[in-house]
Write a protein that holds these residues in place. Sequence first.
Motif, mmCIF file in Angstrom:
data_model
loop_
_atom_site.group_PDB
_atom_site.id
_atom_site.type_symbol
_atom_site.label_atom_id
_atom_site.label_comp_id
_atom_site.label_asym_id
_atom_site.label_seq_id
_atom_site.Cartn_x
_atom_site.Cartn_y
_atom_site.Cartn_z
ATOM 1 N N ARG A 1 0.820 -1.212 0.000
ATOM 2 C CA ARG A 1 0.000 0.000 0.000
ATOM 3 C C ARG A 1 0.853 1.262 0.000
ATOM 4 O O ARG A 1 0.462 2.279 -0.578
ATOM 5 C CB ARG A 1 -0.955 -0.018 1.199
ATOM 6 N N GLU B 1 -9.389 -4.465 2.683
ATOM 7 C CA GLU B 1 -8.893 -4.694 1.324
ATOM 8 C C GLU B 1 -9.949 -4.321 0.287
ATOM 9 O O GLU B 1 -9.634 -3.738 -0.761
ATOM 10 C CB GLU B 1 -8.485 -6.162 1.164
ATOM 11 N N LYS B 2 -11.205 -4.633 0.579
ATOM 12 C CA LYS B 2 -12.269 -4.315 -0.364
ATOM 13 C C LYS B 2 -12.391 -2.806 -0.553
ATOM 14 O O LYS B 2 -12.467 -2.312 -1.694
ATOM 15 C CB LYS B 2 -13.591 -4.893 0.136
ATOM 16 N N TYR C 1 -10.109 -0.559 0.090
ATOM 17 C CA TYR C 1 -8.881 -0.054 -0.524
ATOM 18 C C TYR C 1 -8.921 -0.215 -2.042
ATOM 19 O O TYR C 1 -8.577 0.709 -2.789
ATOM 20 C CB TYR C 1 -7.675 -0.790 0.057
ATOM 21 N N MET C 2 -9.326 -1.377 -2.512
ATOM 22 C CA MET C 2 -9.389 -1.607 -3.953
ATOM 23 C C MET C 2 -10.387 -0.668 -4.618
ATOM 24 O O MET C 2 -10.111 -0.102 -5.690
ATOM 25 C CB MET C 2 -9.779 -3.063 -4.223
ATOM 26 N N GLU C 3 -11.561 -0.485 -3.974
ATOM 27 C CA GLU C 3 -12.590 0.375 -4.560
ATOM 28 C C GLU C 3 -12.168 1.844 -4.587
ATOM 29 O O GLU C 3 -12.547 2.580 -5.503
ATOM 30 C CB GLU C 3 -13.889 0.227 -3.763
ATOM 31 N N ILE D 1 -7.522 1.673 -6.197
ATOM 32 C CA ILE D 1 -7.029 0.882 -7.332
ATOM 33 C C ILE D 1 -8.020 0.916 -8.511
ATOM 34 O O ILE D 1 -7.661 1.322 -9.632
ATOM 35 C CB ILE D 1 -6.754 -0.571 -6.908
ATOM 36 N N SER D 2 -9.249 0.530 -8.286
ATOM 37 C CA SER D 2 -10.238 0.421 -9.368
ATOM 38 C C SER D 2 -10.489 1.734 -10.121
ATOM 39 O O SER D 2 -10.655 1.704 -11.353
ATOM 40 C CB SER D 2 -11.558 -0.127 -8.811
ATOM 41 N N LYS E 1 -8.166 2.392 -13.507
ATOM 42 C CA LYS E 1 -7.927 1.330 -14.481
ATOM 43 C C LYS E 1 -7.471 1.875 -15.832
ATOM 44 O O LYS E 1 -6.601 1.299 -16.488
ATOM 45 C CB LYS E 1 -9.198 0.495 -14.665
ATOM 46 N N ALA F 1 -3.514 -2.611 -10.907
ATOM 47 C CA ALA F 1 -4.113 -3.706 -10.129
ATOM 48 C C ALA F 1 -3.190 -4.918 -10.081
ATOM 49 O O ALA F 1 -2.992 -5.521 -9.012
ATOM 50 C CB ALA F 1 -5.466 -4.093 -10.725
ATOM 51 N N TYR G 1 -0.094 -4.144 -7.973
ATOM 52 C CA TYR G 1 -0.403 -4.176 -6.548
ATOM 53 C C TYR G 1 -0.516 -5.627 -6.062
ATOM 54 O O TYR G 1 -0.014 -5.972 -4.975
ATOM 55 C CB TYR G 1 -1.703 -3.424 -6.268
ATOM 56 N N ALA G 2 -1.157 -6.480 -6.855
ATOM 57 C CA ALA G 2 -1.283 -7.891 -6.486
ATOM 58 C C ALA G 2 0.092 -8.549 -6.384
ATOM 59 O O ALA G 2 0.354 -9.337 -5.467
ATOM 60 C CB ALA G 2 -2.150 -8.627 -7.497
#
Length: 447
Positions: free
Chosen positions: A383, A410-411, A413-415, A418-419, A422, A429, A432-433
């Motif tokens: 992060r 995590e959910k 954070y991604m929303e 990250i998302s 795009k 994405a 980060y993974a």
Amino acid sequence: MGATYLSANPIFHARTKHIEIDFHFVRERVANRQLEIRFIPSADQVADGFTKALPARQFEEFKYNLNLKKADCSPNPSPPALPAPPPATPCSASSAASPSSGFAVEEYLVATCRLTRAQALKASAKLSHLKSPANPDAVLAFFDGLGLSSADVAALVAKDPEFLCASVERTLAPIAVELSGHGLSHAEIARLFSLARKEFRRRSMLSSLPYYLSLLGSTENLFQFLKRSSSLITRSIENVVKPNVALLRKCGLRDCDISKLCLSSPRLLKTNTERVQAMVACAEVLGVPRGSRMFRYALVAVAFVGEEKKIAAKVDYLKNTFRWSDAQVAVAVSKLPGMLTRSKDMLQSRSEFLIFEAGLEPAYIAHRPALLTYSLEGRLRPRFYALKFLKENGLLKDVPDYYSVVMVTEKVYMEKYISPHKEAAPHLAQDYANACRGEVPARFMFA
């Protein structure tokens, strides 16, 4: 076993409404103490000779006990022979067995109890006095009646082989009946036997069970408690446990807090009261006052570390590792007493990353010690570098605080981070993974 339980507890099973009237007559006599129902081991059930396929030796013994013999139908029957002596009955632990009738304990443990060969070899050393499978068979039948699976029985016997020597009639069955009287279900009784092991061979522990059920609040909590420290249930309640509980209540802990404390650090209850008082004083010296939200966690940490010298040494290590002043380390420990239980390697790795790599000030970390609880590889580092990438590429309108970024799920954070990017950062994405797997991509690195 089932008849014994039902006669002792009218609400033991939900499917008893269709039972015959004569059973209820028997149950009333049991309740009025006019009749006592006792468990009879399989080895003494002579009626089994008519209803079950038995080993030849046991069948012959039952046949003798019933005075049965083969009829002689010849025209000139010979005079009746004197009855032969009964076959050897199950020997006690002290009786000897002839070589021809010796009991192969190790083979029995493998074939009947489903232990591995290594487990059986180890367990058989504690059962070398057994001369007959009669008592072990009775114990296994008792467990089968409780509903313990073969895997559970194997695990129980492997951990406590001497359970096979316990008397079903005098010990195990009465304990099970009394437990059902405390409102425990069939499955819960079975689970207690599998968790507490040798402690449940002592009927004295039954007097303490209602107290622990009340203190812990539920049978599930009792199971967790016994899993952590099954021996505690045999400790004196009046001399050890109750004084410690009274002291904890004086410190402002509610019963629900004490229950949680028992589950996380059961040793506190069996420690002498003077030692618990010293732990309370140590928690206060660390800056965690009685009645505060973190006081329970401070007691757990102090109990875990042990001696005051070790606690002082750990505080000094924290000061040196994170470059904290006395005031800063006091703030950090009061906010997160659990850091005292962390390993030195873990603390050192967090310090190196947060101070030297992420560039955070020691005071910032001291006021946000929760940062130390998160995975370095799975959260802190990925992060940080993802946030750094977003800032360097101007993809954030308002630069968030690093702590707030770490704390979200995590959910979320991604929303949030990250998302939305795009299109502007199509590889973000995946990068980060990869970073969460310990592979920091080159695109995350800036000179």
